[in-house]
Design a protein around this motif. Structure first.
Motif: not given
Length: 64
Positions: A13-18, A50-54
């Protein structure tokens, strides 16, 4: 969600924007050996995830 596909298979899972380049470095993957697709479109290393990106990270294969 991040999916890595190739000889290494991971789902995270993506924890933060990067940046994509930072994400690849954190995963221990060489940017030259993979194509990163975010929400269905290929992106470069400076793209912000972003966190919501796939995100799908596909290993590049070549042969002759």
């Amino acid at each position: 969600m991040i999916k890595v596909r190739g000889h290494i298979r991971k789902e995270l899972t993506i924890e933060s924007e990067r940046k994509v380049s930072d994400l690849m470095k954190d995963l221990g993957l060489n940017e030259d050996e993979y194509v990163v697709i975010v929400n269905g479109s290929p992106v470069l290393g400076d793209h912000i995830v972003k966190k919501e990106d796939d995100v799908t990270i596909l290993e590049v294969f070549s042969g002759g």
